[in-house]
Write a protein that holds these residues in place. Structure first.
Motif, short mmCIF file in Angstrom:
data_model
loop_
_atom_site.label_atom_id
_atom_site.label_comp_id
_atom_site.label_asym_id
_atom_site.label_seq_id
_atom_site.Cartn_x
_atom_site.Cartn_y
_atom_site.Cartn_z
N ASP A 16 3.13 9.70 -9.80
CA ASP A 16 2.39 8.45 -9.84
C ASP A 16 1.44 8.38 -8.64
OD1 ASP A 16 1.61 5.97 -10.79
OD2 ASP A 16 3.15 4.90 -9.64
N ALA A 17 0.48 9.32 -8.63
CA ALA A 17 -0.48 9.38 -7.54
C ALA A 17 -1.85 9.74 -8.12
CB ALA A 17 -0.05 10.41 -6.50
N SER A 18 -2.85 9.65 -7.28
CA SER A 18 -4.21 9.95 -7.70
C SER A 18 -4.33 11.40 -8.16
CB SER A 18 -5.16 9.70 -6.54
OG SER A 18 -6.46 10.15 -6.85
N GLN A 19 -5.22 11.62 -9.12
CA GLN A 19 -5.43 12.97 -9.65
C GLN A 19 -6.07 13.89 -8.62
OE1 GLN A 19 -4.05 13.45 -12.55
NE2 GLN A 19 -4.55 15.60 -12.69
N TRP A 20 -6.65 13.33 -7.57
CA TRP A 20 -7.22 14.14 -6.50
C TRP A 20 -6.14 14.98 -5.82
CZ3 TRP A 20 -12.12 15.01 -6.59
CH2 TRP A 20 -12.99 14.05 -7.10
N GLY A 21 -4.93 14.49 -5.80
CA GLY A 21 -3.82 15.26 -5.25
C GLY A 21 -3.58 16.53 -6.05
N ALA A 22 -3.71 16.42 -7.37
CA ALA A 22 -3.55 17.59 -8.23
C ALA A 22 -4.64 18.61 -7.95
CB ALA A 22 -3.57 17.18 -9.70
N LEU A 23 -5.84 18.14 -7.64
CA LEU A 23 -6.93 19.05 -7.31
C LEU A 23 -6.60 19.87 -6.06
CD1 LEU A 23 -9.82 20.07 -7.83
CD2 LEU A 23 -10.62 18.20 -6.39
N VAL A 24 -6.01 19.23 -5.08
CA VAL A 24 -5.60 19.94 -3.86
C VAL A 24 -4.52 20.98 -4.18
CG1 VAL A 24 -4.52 19.65 -1.60
CG2 VAL A 24 -6.23 18.01 -2.38
N VAL A 25 -3.54 20.58 -4.98
CA VAL A 25 -2.48 21.51 -5.38
C VAL A 25 -3.07 22.70 -6.13
CG1 VAL A 25 -0.40 21.78 -6.80
CG2 VAL A 25 -0.69 19.74 -5.39
N CYS A 26 -4.01 22.43 -7.04
CA CYS A 26 -4.64 23.50 -7.82
C CYS A 26 -5.48 24.43 -6.93
CB CYS A 26 -5.50 22.91 -8.92
SG CYS A 26 -4.54 22.19 -10.26
N ALA A 27 -6.12 23.89 -5.92
CA ALA A 27 -6.90 24.72 -5.01
C ALA A 27 -5.98 25.66 -4.22
CB ALA A 27 -7.72 23.85 -4.05
N VAL A 28 -4.85 25.16 -3.77
CA VAL A 28 -3.87 26.00 -3.07
C VAL A 28 -3.32 27.06 -4.02
CG1 VAL A 28 -1.60 25.99 -1.93
CG2 VAL A 28 -3.29 24.22 -1.40
N TYR A 29 -3.02 26.64 -5.25
CA TYR A 29 -2.53 27.57 -6.27
C TYR A 29 -3.56 28.67 -6.54
CZ TYR A 29 -1.35 29.28 -10.93
OH TYR A 29 -1.08 30.07 -12.01
N ALA A 30 -4.82 28.31 -6.68
CA ALA A 30 -5.88 29.28 -6.94
C ALA A 30 -6.00 30.28 -5.78
CB ALA A 30 -7.21 28.57 -7.16
N ALA A 31 -5.94 29.78 -4.56
CA ALA A 31 -6.02 30.68 -3.40
C ALA A 31 -4.85 31.66 -3.41
CB ALA A 31 -6.03 29.86 -2.12
N ALA A 32 -3.66 31.17 -3.75
CA ALA A 32 -2.48 32.04 -3.79
C ALA A 32 -2.61 33.09 -4.90
CB ALA A 32 -1.22 31.20 -3.99
N VAL A 33 -3.09 32.68 -6.06
CA VAL A 33 -3.24 33.64 -7.16
C VAL A 33 -4.24 34.74 -6.80
CG1 VAL A 33 -4.14 33.92 -9.52
CG2 VAL A 33 -2.54 32.08 -9.02
N PHE A 34 -5.38 34.34 -6.25
CA PHE A 34 -6.38 35.35 -5.91
C PHE A 34 -5.96 36.21 -4.73
CE2 PHE A 34 -9.11 33.11 -8.80
CZ PHE A 34 -9.91 34.13 -9.31
N ARG A 35 -5.06 35.74 -3.92
CA ARG A 35 -4.60 36.53 -2.77
C ARG A 35 -3.47 37.48 -3.13
NH1 ARG A 35 -3.95 39.71 0.70
NH2 ARG A 35 -3.19 39.31 2.77
N TRP A 36 -2.49 37.00 -3.90
CA TRP A 36 -1.27 37.79 -4.09
C TRP A 36 -1.00 38.28 -5.50
CZ3 TRP A 36 -0.20 33.26 -0.84
CH2 TRP A 36 -0.20 33.59 0.52
N VAL A 37 -1.74 37.84 -6.49
CA VAL A 37 -1.42 38.28 -7.87
C VAL A 37 -2.26 39.48 -8.22
CG1 VAL A 37 -1.53 37.63 -10.29
CG2 VAL A 37 -0.64 36.04 -8.63
#
Length: 90
Positions: free
Chosen positions: A69-90
């Motif tokens: 129950d929070a702003s969708q902008w928080g999900a954007l931050v989580v997705c940006a961290v996820y994207a960085a992790a995927v491009f770094r370690w996958v």
């Protein structure tokens, strides 16, 4: 296309996806790469990692909408961290 609600965020979404595809196509032509093996134990290329990132981000956003129950902008931050992790370690 009256059947679709072309709002600003909808248009921005499609422009960003199209830009990513064009950018990755140009990168693949200018700088060919060999597949690499990451933490998943499978060979992936830039395009594979982009697909994994987009698919995972879609699920993260859906989960965020349904469970948090929070702003969708928080999900954007989580997705940006996820994207960085995927491009770094996958």
């Amino acid at each position: 296309m009256d059947w679709m609600a072309w709002t600003g965020p909808t248009a921005t979404f499609f422009v960003i996806i199209a830009s990513l595809l064009i950018t990755f196509t140009v990168l693949a032509i200018k700088y060919p790469e060999t597949p690499r093996v990451g933490v998943l134990g499978i060979e992936t290329t830039r395009g594979d990692r982009l697909f994994i990132t987009l698919l995972g981000s879609a699920f993260l956003n859906l989960g965020w909408l349904g469970l948090v129950d929070a702003s969708q902008w928080g999900a954007l931050v989580v997705c940006a961290v996820y994207a960085a992790a995927v491009f770094r370690w996958v």
